[in-house]
Design an enzyme around this catalytic site. Structure first.
Site, PDB file in Angstrom:
ATOM      1  N   HIS A 185     -38.676 -73.688  43.859  1.00  0.00           N
ATOM      2  CA  HIS A 185     -37.582 -72.770  43.757  1.00  0.00           C
ATOM      3  C   HIS A 185     -37.507 -72.406  42.466  1.00  0.00           C
ATOM      4  CE1 HIS A 185     -35.697 -76.616  42.830  1.00  0.00           C
ATOM      5  NE2 HIS A 185     -34.853 -75.959  42.373  1.00  0.00           N
ATOM      6  N   GLU A 237     -28.589 -73.740  34.214  1.00  0.00           N
ATOM      7  CA  GLU A 237     -29.353 -73.461  35.527  1.00  0.00           C
ATOM      8  C   GLU A 237     -28.767 -72.517  36.569  1.00  0.00           C
ATOM      9  OE1 GLU A 237     -32.048 -76.676  37.810  1.00  0.00           O
ATOM     10  OE2 GLU A 237     -29.883 -76.664  38.569  1.00  0.00           O
ATOM     11  N   HIS A 271     -41.141 -67.032  33.599  1.00  0.00           N
ATOM     12  CA  HIS A 271     -41.987 -66.547  34.904  1.00  0.00           C
ATOM     13  C   HIS A 271     -43.098 -67.477  35.011  1.00  0.00           C
ATOM     14  CE1 HIS A 271     -39.466 -63.125  34.600  1.00  0.00           C
ATOM     15  NE2 HIS A 271     -39.858 -62.597  35.770  1.00  0.00           N
TER      16      HIS A 271
END
Length: 137
Positions: free
Chosen positions: A39, A126, A80
């Site tokens: 995730h 986060e 990424h």
């Protein structure tokens, strides 16, 4: 003493999972964060530097230099990427936000100190609701 903060952003995937635990125990402890398919998060990183103002420049540290340090040593390595698989400084470590903040500190501190300033705090968001602060302790 004065404090100055630079904000950067990166996107990264991870999962919370211990290989030495069963799938069931990982799911019990980490819930959906142990998803086998990973995730991701849109992280916001705040790097706070402290020090004395240089009388000639008016800076504690040149913010362009600080930006370059953060991009080269942290953002380029994380953005990424899969934190568990792709990030050299996270190899073999749990990819929790807490551990990630500590490891980011380790990546940045040597580059800050040589410029006559001190790393004061890493604040890593986060999510909009969850963040970690680390002061190098």
């Amino acid at each position: 003493m004065i404090y100055i903060t630079r904000k950067e952003h990166f996107n990264a995937a991870h999962k919370l999972y211990r290989e030495d635990w069963s799938k069931e125990k990982n799911e019990e402890v980490f819930g959906i964060c142990s998803n086998a398919n990973w995730h991701g998060h849109n992280y916001d990183l705040y790097v706070t530097i402290k020090g004395e103002i240089n009388e000639e420049t008016g800076f504690v540290i040149d913010l362009k230099v600080l930006k370059d340090i953060i991009i080269e040593n942290v953002v380029d390595k994380l953005d990424h990427k899969n934190i568990n698989l792709d990030v050299d400084f996270m190899k073999g470590k749990m990819a929790s936000t807490e551990i990630l903040a500590v490891e980011i500190w380790k990546q940045l501190e040597p580059h800050i100190v040589v410029r006559g300033a001190q790393l004061h705090c890493i604040k890593l968001y986060e999510t909009v609701n969850n963040y970690v602060e680390y002061f190098g302790e």
